[in-house]
Every structure is written in C-alpha cells, then in structure tokens.
Design an enzyme around this catalytic site. Sequence first.
Site, PDB file in Angstrom:
ATOM      1  N   ASN A  61      39.083  88.230   9.314  1.00  0.00           N
ATOM      2  CA  ASN A  61      38.683  86.826   9.180  1.00  0.00           C
ATOM      3  C   ASN A  61      38.935  86.330   7.766  1.00  0.00           C
ATOM      4  O   ASN A  61      39.405  85.222   7.551  1.00  0.00           O
ATOM      5  CB  ASN A  61      37.194  86.666   9.501  1.00  0.00           C
ATOM      6  CG  ASN A  61      36.866  87.054  10.927  1.00  0.00           C
ATOM      7  OD1 ASN A  61      36.096  87.969  11.154  1.00  0.00           O
ATOM      8  ND2 ASN A  61      37.471  86.373  11.879  1.00  0.00           N
TER       9      ASN A  61
ATOM     10  N   LYS B  78      28.084  97.382  -2.888  1.00  0.00           N
ATOM     11  CA  LYS B  78      27.357  97.162  -1.647  1.00  0.00           C
ATOM     12  C   LYS B  78      27.599  98.282  -0.647  1.00  0.00           C
ATOM     13  O   LYS B  78      26.668  98.794  -0.023  1.00  0.00           O
ATOM     14  CB  LYS B  78      27.792  95.837  -1.014  1.00  0.00           C
ATOM     15  CG  LYS B  78      27.268  95.734   0.404  1.00  0.00           C
ATOM     16  CD  LYS B  78      26.905  94.402   0.882  1.00  0.00           C
ATOM     17  CE  LYS B  78      26.203  94.528   2.235  1.00  0.00           C
ATOM     18  NZ  LYS B  78      26.288  93.323   3.027  1.00  0.00           N
TER      19      LYS B  78
ATOM     20  N   THR C 271      31.202  90.813   3.495  1.00  0.00           N
ATOM     21  CA  THR C 271      31.274  92.250   3.216  1.00  0.00           C
ATOM     22  C   THR C 271      32.526  92.772   3.876  1.00  0.00           C
ATOM     23  O   THR C 271      32.619  92.812   5.109  1.00  0.00           O
ATOM     24  CB  THR C 271      30.033  92.976   3.754  1.00  0.00           C
ATOM     25  OG1 THR C 271      28.894  92.502   3.048  1.00  0.00           O
ATOM     26  CG2 THR C 271      30.153  94.473   3.526  1.00  0.00           C
TER      27      THR C 271
ATOM     28  N   LEU D 248      32.208  85.429   5.699  1.00  0.00           N
ATOM     29  CA  LEU D 248      32.904  85.690   6.952  1.00  0.00           C
ATOM     30  C   LEU D 248      32.572  87.065   7.489  1.00  0.00           C
ATOM     31  O   LEU D 248      32.177  87.958   6.739  1.00  0.00           O
ATOM     32  CB  LEU D 248      34.411  85.536   6.714  1.00  0.00           C
ATOM     33  CG  LEU D 248      34.762  84.156   6.110  1.00  0.00           C
ATOM     34  CD1 LEU D 248      36.069  84.205   5.360  1.00  0.00           C
ATOM     35  CD2 LEU D 248      34.767  83.092   7.195  1.00  0.00           C
ATOM     36  N   PRO D 249      32.760  87.257   8.801  1.00  0.00           N
ATOM     37  CA  PRO D 249      32.268  88.508   9.392  1.00  0.00           C
ATOM     38  C   PRO D 249      33.098  89.758   9.120  1.00  0.00           C
ATOM     39  O   PRO D 249      32.567  90.856   9.205  1.00  0.00           O
ATOM     40  CB  PRO D 249      32.220  88.200  10.894  1.00  0.00           C
ATOM     41  CG  PRO D 249      33.017  86.971  11.096  1.00  0.00           C
ATOM     42  CD  PRO D 249      33.101  86.235   9.800  1.00  0.00           C
TER      43      PRO D 249
END
Lengths: 327, 327, 327, 327
Positions: free
Chosen positions: C99, C200, C125, C94-95
């Site tokens: 979300n 990340k 992310t 998901l963005p």
Amino acid sequence: MAAAVVRRGAAGWRRWHGRVMVCSRAMASKTPVGFIGLGNMGNPMAKNLVKHGYPVIAYDVFPEACKEFQDLGAQVTDSPADVAEKADRIITMLPSSPNAIEVYTGANGILKKVKKGSLLIDSSTIDPAVSKELAKAVEKMGAVFMDAPVSGGVGAARAGNLTFMVGGVEQEFDAAKELLTCMGSNVVYCGEVGTGQAAKICNNMLLAISMIGTAEAMNLGIRLGLDPKLLAKILNMSSGRCWSSDTYNPVPGVMEGVPSANNYQGGFGTTLMAKDLGLAQISATNTKTPVPLGSQAHQIYRMMCAKGYALKDFSAVFQFLREEETL
Amino acid sequence: MAAAVVRRGAAGWRRWHGRVMVCSRAMASKTPVGFIGLGNMGNPMAKNLVKHGYPVIAYDVFPEACKEFQDLGAQVTDSPADVAEKADRIITMLPSSPNAIEVYTGANGILKKVKKGSLLIDSSTIDPAVSKELAKAVEKMGAVFMDAPVSGGVGAARAGNLTFMVGGVEQEFDAAKELLTCMGSNVVYCGEVGTGQAAKICNNMLLAISMIGTAEAMNLGIRLGLDPKLLAKILNMSSGRCWSSDTYNPVPGVMEGVPSANNYQGGFGTTLMAKDLGLAQISATNTKTPVPLGSQAHQIYRMMCAKGYALKDFSAVFQFLREEETL
Amino acid sequence: MAAAVVRRGAAGWRRWHGRVMVCSRAMASKTPVGFIGLGNMGNPMAKNLVKHGYPVIAYDVFPEACKEFQDLGAQVTDSPADVAEKADRIITMLPSSPNAIEVYTGANGILKKVKKGSLLIDSSTIDPAVSKELAKAVEKMGAVFMDAPVSGGVGAARAGNLTFMVGGVEQEFDAAKELLTCMGSNVVYCGEVGTGQAAKICNNMLLAISMIGTAEAMNLGIRLGLDPKLLAKILNMSSGRCWSSDTYNPVPGVMEGVPSANNYQGGFGTTLMAKDLGLAQISATNTKTPVPLGSQAHQIYRMMCAKGYALKDFSAVFQFLREEETL
Amino acid sequence: MAAAVVRRGAAGWRRWHGRVMVCSRAMASKTPVGFIGLGNMGNPMAKNLVKHGYPVIAYDVFPEACKEFQDLGAQVTDSPADVAEKADRIITMLPSSPNAIEVYTGANGILKKVKKGSLLIDSSTIDPAVSKELAKAVEKMGAVFMDAPVSGGVGAARAGNLTFMVGGVEQEFDAAKELLTCMGSNVVYCGEVGTGQAAKICNNMLLAISMIGTAEAMNLGIRLGLDPKLLAKILNMSSGRCWSSDTYNPVPGVMEGVPSANNYQGGFGTTLMAKDLGLAQISATNTKTPVPLGSQAHQIYRMMCAKGYALKDFSAVFQFLREEETL
C-alpha cells in the site's frame, strides 16, 4: 548362564530360516509364556502367542481385559508376581514408564516371585534409562531383561507383522526372537539393554519431524499455486523424498489407503506420537543432546492434542497447519 | 501467440523420445541463445548449450567471466539489453532476486530491447513473487517469461543432468524444454509462472528439515549407545527413512561417496541452503503459511553460517549438533 | 535545504518545553497538512491534527472514510497526487508495504505531484528496506521522507498519546516533531531513514517473545500447583520480570484493566502482531540475522490466527497454550 | 505435629519484623544445623549459618570441601546419615536430582538415621516431581521436607541476600524461615511441596526466553542501523522492556557492572541455565504443557554449551547470535 541353557533347551532343536522362524504349532511341549498388559496392542500380540501354541499366563490391571483370554484357554492370574511364579518367559506391554516400574518392582510385581533364569521381555515404549534400571533390578534376581519395543500399530499387531527393536545381552537374543517372531515379521537386534528403546525413539522423532516438514512443504506449495499430486511427485523424485511424502502422504487426495484419505482416522494417534516425542525429549535432556527440531515437533504435537487432534492420526498435522485465518 | 508459433517453428520438426529430447547437434540453422550470468552454475550450463550447437550470446557483470566464452566462439556483449537485441531466446542464471530485477528491468536490462515473442527463461532461484512480477513486466513487452530453477549442483551442471522445475504458460513449455534438455536430464512442468520456484523452495525446505532431523536422530541414537551404521539401517527400513538418511547420510562412516565421508567438502553449501530457506520463509510470510520447522531450520543454517560452516555441505549440521560440551 | 528553511519558518518561533511541544492552537497561519489513510489509526490521528488547528487535506481509497473529515472542514481529494499538489507536509498511515509503495510511487501517487521541499512522513509499519527505497525515490524529487511508525493502539491514537519512532535526516526532525506531537506524547529520534521502523519491529518482536514466554511460564507454574497471582508476584520481583508479566499479564484474574481481564477483547490484535513479526522476519532474513525465538513467535501467532484468535488481543496466547488435551 | 511444636519451641519467642527476621546472633542455646553439599553455593551459605551462631554439622562427598569448616569449628561427619543422627534441622544443597536422591535415600542417606520431627530443607534446584517423591519418603519417617531452591548466584550467597522459594506444609514455613533468613534476604512461601522448585524453574525459563529475545532484538536492531544504547532506551520505555533489557543488558557497552561489560565473566553460567531449562522441559513434558519457546531456549543454551560458552554468563547468547558469517 546355566539358566539360559535350560531355557534355550526348550527351543534348541528348532530351525531358523532367514529372519522368520518356523514356529512349530503342533509342538505339545511348549512351556507357558506370561503376558502382562492386554490393551489395544497387548491383546492381539498375546492372541498370536496363543495361535502359535503357547500356553499363556495372562494378567492385566483391568480384569475384564483378561476375560477373553480365559475363553481362549489362557490362565488368568491376580498379579504380575503370580505370572512370574507360573512362567519363566514373560512379555510385558504397558503404556508408560511408571506402569512398567510398578509391574516389575511394585508390591506385587514380577520381581517378587521371578525365577532364576527367567527371560523378561518388555515391549512397552518407555524411557531407555528406565529400561536400564529395570534390567539391573532383574539381573540382581538372576534373571534376564530385554527391551523390545514395537513399530507398527494395532493392524500390524493383529497380522503378526510388527517390527521389534531388541536391546539386551546378545546371547539371549535368539531366545527372545523365538517368541517375538510369533508376533512380528521383523526382529532386529540393536545392542545392549536400552538400545531397542533408543532405536524406536530415534526413528519416531525423525518420523515426526519429516511428517511435519512434509505437511509444511505441501501446504506452502499449495498456497504458492502447485497441484498437490504434482508436488508430491516432484518431492518424491527429489531430495525432499521421505516416508511421510512417498508412503504416508498427509495431504487428502494425494494417496489412497492412508489416514489422510480417510479423515485421519486410524493410523498412529497424535497423542501417542506426543508421548514418544516426550521420551525422546527426556533422553535428549539427560544426554545433553541438542534436538532443536525434535523438541519443536514435540511442542507441535502437544499443541495439537489440546486442539482436538489427540485421537487423529499424526499426519493430521497437515490439517492443523492448513487451517485458514479467519477474521 | 504468433510469436510463439514463429519461435516454435525452428524446433517444430524435432522428435521427442520419452522425457529426454534428442538435440540435433548437427543442425546448422540453430538460432542464437542469450545467456546472462556465467558464475559457478551458469558457466557449465552455457557450455552445454555451446556443445549442443547453439550460438551463444553471453553477458556477465564480471567481464572476465565472459572471456572463456569468447574463446569458445560465443559473442560477448556489454549489457543484458544487448543480449536481448541479438537473441530471442535468453536464459538467465543469477544469484538473487535483486540481481534478477536489475538484469530484467534495470537501465540496461533485457526489457529495454527485448523483441516481441522472445522467450526469457530465468533459472535463478528467487522469490516466486519476484518471478511473477518479472513475468508481468515481460508480458507487457509482448514476450514470454518462464521460471526454471534447477536442482543439482555444479557437478550436475557440468554433466548436463540438472533437474529443471518450470513454471509458465503451458503451451510455451516445449520451447523451453528444447533448450533446458541440453543442460538437464529432467525437465518438469510445474504450472503457472512462479511454480517452478515454489517447487524448488518447497523441496529444499523439506530437505533441510529432514537433514537436520536425521542429524538429530543419529546423534541422539549414538549418545544412547547405538551403532551409527545399524541405526541408519533401522531408520531406512522404518518410517524415519528419508533421502537424507538413505542417500546422503550426514554421519561420517555410514556411507561412502557423500560429503560426510569427505569432511563435508563439496555438495550443497550451508550458505546456499540458508539462502533457499530465506526464500521459503519470505514466501511463507507473504502467504501467511505457518512453517514452524522450516523457519527453525532456516535459523539453524543461519547460525551455522556464522560458526564457520558456510562453505561446508549442509549435511555438516550433524557435526554442528554433535560437538560435545566442554568446560 | 532552502525548502527546509522555508518550511521550518512556519514553526520556528515556537518553544519547546521538555519533550512535549506546545502546539499553538490559536495560530491562524497554519499551512495545510495532507493525511493519507484514514483507517482505525489514521482516523483519530488526523482528527487530532484538525483539533490542533491544521487545515487537513484528506485522502483514503475508501471514499466513505473521508466523509467524516469533510464534515470537519477538511478538504477531501481524489488521489495521493492531489494531496501532494495541495500540501507540502503529508502524513501517510497505511496497512502494509505494498500500500505504501502504491501511495508514493503509483500512477496517482504522491510523487507524481510532490513539491520540492515537501516533508513526507510515513507512519505505517512496514519493512524498513521499503522505507529506504521510498526515501530514495522521494529524495530524487527534492523532497524529504521520514519513517515514523507508532506504538500504542487506537485508544492512544484517540487520546493523542502515541509514541512515534522517527527515522530520517536529523535536521528535519524538529519539523516532523511539530506535527507528530499533536498526535503523540512521545516522539523519539532513532537515526537515519528506516531506523524508526527498525526500532518498532525490534520492540514488537521482543514483546511477542516475552508475552509467549510469560504465557508458557504462567501456564507451567499453574500446572505445577502454583497460584497464578503468587507466581506473577514472584516473577515480577525476580529476573523473569517483563512488561508482559507486570503490566499486561496474560492470565485472567491476575490483573485488572488488561485484555486478559476482559476475554482478550481490545488491545493489540493477534493478526497485527503476526504482521509485525512477519516484518521482523523479513528484515532478519535480509540482514542474515539469526532470530530463533523471533521466528518461532511468528509461527505461533500465525497458527493462532488460523485457530480463531486473529482478532483477540495477542496476550490470548495464554489461552491458546492453556487448552487441555481432550480425548 | 508434636515434633513441630518441639522444634518451633526453640524459635518460638523470636519476633518478625516485616519480611526479614531478626536473627539473634548472641543466642547461646542454638541447636545444631546439618549442612550437606559444600560446593560453590553451599560453602558460603553454610558459612552464613556459622556466622549467625548456629553449630553446623557438615558433610560433602569431597572431604576437602569440609576442611575449611572444621577450621571454623563445624563438626564434620562421614555421611548424610551421620548428619541426620546429630542434627534435627538439615539443609541440603546439591547439584542434581540423582545427587539429591542419593543423599536422602541412599545406603548412607539421611533417611537411614533421620529423627522424627526433623526438618529437612532441600535448596538444590531439581525436578519438582523428585522433590515430591523425597517429601513422601521423608514423611514416612515422621519428618518434614521442604524444597527451597535459591535465586541469586555465588555473590548473593556470600552476601547473604539470596532469594528462597519455599514449598511445603505451610505451618512449617516459619521454622524454615528462621534458618533461611540467615542466608537470604527474601524468603517466599510458594505453596505445597514442589512449588518452590516450580517457581524457580518457571522464573528461569522466562528469564532465558527474555534474554534470548533481548539478544535477538538488540542484534537485529544494530544490523538495521540502530545505536545499541538508544535501542535499549527505547525498549526500556516500551512494551519490550524486561529485566534482561533494563537490568542485565547483554550488549557490551550498553550498561556497566553487568557480565556483558566484562566479557561475560561471572554471573550465571550458560551450563547452569541449560540445566534449569532441562528441568523445565521435563516438568513440561510430564504435565503435558506446551512450552514452544522454553524448549527452543533450552536447545539454544544446549548448543552454546557445545560451542565454548558453557562457563560464560548466559547473556553471552548475544555474542553467540552476533557472530558474522564468514566464507
């Protein structure tokens, strides 16, 4: 010292009232004043000297810049050295440190023909370390050097209400002030040579930081739903208040009569602010002084110059930061 | 709406003179006001409510914080929910967003027992996005939420002259102001919910930037040979002028009665400034607003906290930047 | 735990060779895998699951994004809850944090119908603090949550050679790896829940800093008279060497096959980098970690987004800084 | 040109194998080489010249620095001018731009007695603009100037494996290389005068940025729960990889044999990094090049110098950022 006495002889009988000197326009016996650098700022400054009755000996690298002064009765010369031969008080107004070095110490520079006891006032905004170097070179020739950069733009230069921040030997300050008050309403003694530059650089660095800070705060507030005028009012009655928020607000619609009300035309150009911040940066580097926000402000104005803002007023940083993302 | 009418009934006949409301201390019929969060700031604020004759229903996670209020005649409860059961006007003063979320929406939170028509005023300084979330949750229960963070420290809280920046539905502002004027001398309506927080955050971000900028400019000027008092004077009559330079100068010896004159004791702690800058950062990130100097100011105050400056006044950034290199 | 045993039963007999698992494509008995979020990245990822023989239960807020999967034989559902009803292994892509919160905890979210023992892998992310919150909520329902954000863009997603950085309970890692190896060539266990996101975010923050640093150094060197290729060579054999200088050089003409060789098309968009830097900023703020260059990098990419660079590769910062001043 | 031919006559018959020259140690006919500046770096460099059989003509402002060389059979002189009288190849290794200006153009400087056709190699790290000025002054005297700053610290200087980055007229490069290969393992031609400095400054600016970035990323990752060794491993196989992460990691315990494993002793001092960043800053200001992260890195190392880190290795920025807040 004798030189100073002689020079001051010309001005000795005049009176001072408060900060502003009464320039006796009618005085027939005024000795000539050299003026080197007749650009955007130098032009109106030199004209004010003429208006106050001083015979002006003019020079500029661009001969056409002198023509107007010829018509005004000034004597135009071929080099800074020639000016130094004909005047024992000289004002220089140059765009950068290398120009100042050239005009003073170059092949046809002032120092080639400067007379003992001359008073040389540099109103350029340059690296204070360069001012100190020039002062040493001038002193070796038996003359006096003062740095006297200005605050205020072309409008203030025309109106004769610039602020001069003056560095140099204190007992020469009155002699400098005699001339500077013809061009400015505020002449402040800052200390030894170089402190005039230092004061200007520090003020402009703080100004740049506050301006960007004001632009950031106004922009963030607007995006969070605040009305710009209301936000400006709140800031101005609170601890965020600064000249950039209460006198020169960068947000269009908040104030009238400022560059932000006129598409950032006029005012103090972004490229000039970038130049002054570069000087602040160099002074900070040389004195190992941390200036984290000052150096960041420098970078921001540098980037703005490359994004088409070079000639807009420096308050256009609001516009620069305001732009919306577009995909 | 009916709720608002009922609540305002109690205050309706009072008069306003200019900005400051005349609180009728003698009024016998004042209804109780809840107060949650009796820390450094909440304690004197709640006391001012008591002084103005309001029956206070108190709660704090630390029971000992309530004891003093029991002695003052306040009713101490076991949870935010209990407060909500007993009072239809509640003020909350909490240290951070998570605390506010817990106090409003937690297992024993206000919303468990809030009465329809209640007025909930949050004076905590938190993320405006959280204020908006809380407002939505409160609205669902038929009550009203306003954010009203304060400007001014413990001293101002004691003296009752805090500034409140208030966000929320405009027609409820007078009802909020009735209570807030008992604790502050300035109550400013900023717009919809969250704009109180926004105004505070924007002001403090600009304040932090100007303060660091002032510290940098003063430090650089001193290293370039300027006298600090003279430099401050020059800045204050020029475009570098700001609250940090003319009212709260960070350089020891320049002004009296400010933290810099007292080894940076008192005032507004560096750790609190770092917190507010963190909120500004989060708001800027969420709204995609560039705040290059604001984010750098945040980092500088963050580093200062780790270098022993956490409890010193935020003007100690001058001292932080001033330290000389030692080999 | 029993759930884990059951689930792992399906994969238990398989062998591991080095890092890359041999996915048995022929296996008839594969149980369905849910996939929520079929955007630029999710689409090719889910397709790789299909290719590896997994029956996919698909959902996306935009129904048209699912159509393609219907044609591929996947089962398309009406909500995340429906996916959870039909699959006990679910991958979400998901963005953003909101979300993810909606898909997991919303009105029709996964948690409404999640089965005990299910394995939920979030490859979005997002803020590691949100991952931890989601993990707690999932755990309460007796299921397992792992964060597994990816490194590598759309190309790597298509080729199935993404890198997954996985956080969560270690004994569940093998079960997650079974699925992730179908989509990536590198699956790294990072530690407890949230550490996948942390890894990340930290990598991308360092990447952004190095990229801007490379752009600054290359630009400065070029302006000082150095040939770009030679300068890159010198940096790459010296201590300035970094991935941005030796593998993804931002200066056109220095390397082939990188976005700078193709007008900064393709690659990793500036807007995505700005998003990741925003997450790093929020994590740093929440943990009171000073990240002076990370926060500045964030601001620079933020400004680039507003200057028309949003969709260009993030190495276009060279172009952004390179622009010459124009008067 | 004739001068170059004569000088190169001495070296003409030698052969080059790949990058490293075979220095003929047995050669009896070597002409003397001047060496000015026998400090931490100059001392071992000059010794390597002696070892390679060159008669050395030595000078240092501190006479005691020369004593050791007298014992080694070198001829010690009273001034740079004296060195220039006795040697037509001179290497200078000085701490800063003003020192270099003094040694070349001062009252007893090299230029007072330099012979036509002399080769003057300046290995100091200074402002490339100063290198260009010196080159011009040297050229006027009919001699040749090259800038050849070094990469690598005292250890590399002792071991004779420094890297030299050389700027100057290309046809003189071989003559310079003859000498430089006695002191370094890598001699890179960078372009016209000043580009040696430019290459060094750009590399070190990128190095400083990457190092601070690595420290920020490692610190943030650790605070978010990642194991430092694992995080370093992930970065090094990803796009965050850089020399500072994979060869010189700043986090204690991650690597052996680097300063972070030894309390940041040895290595490249923070004060030296701050100096190089100051040069980068000045070059950037003079060329109007935006270096937002480079300038911020400069400020950070400047602040570290004032916080007791001046003599620690520059990777100690991890420690500087790592410190925890204390109340």
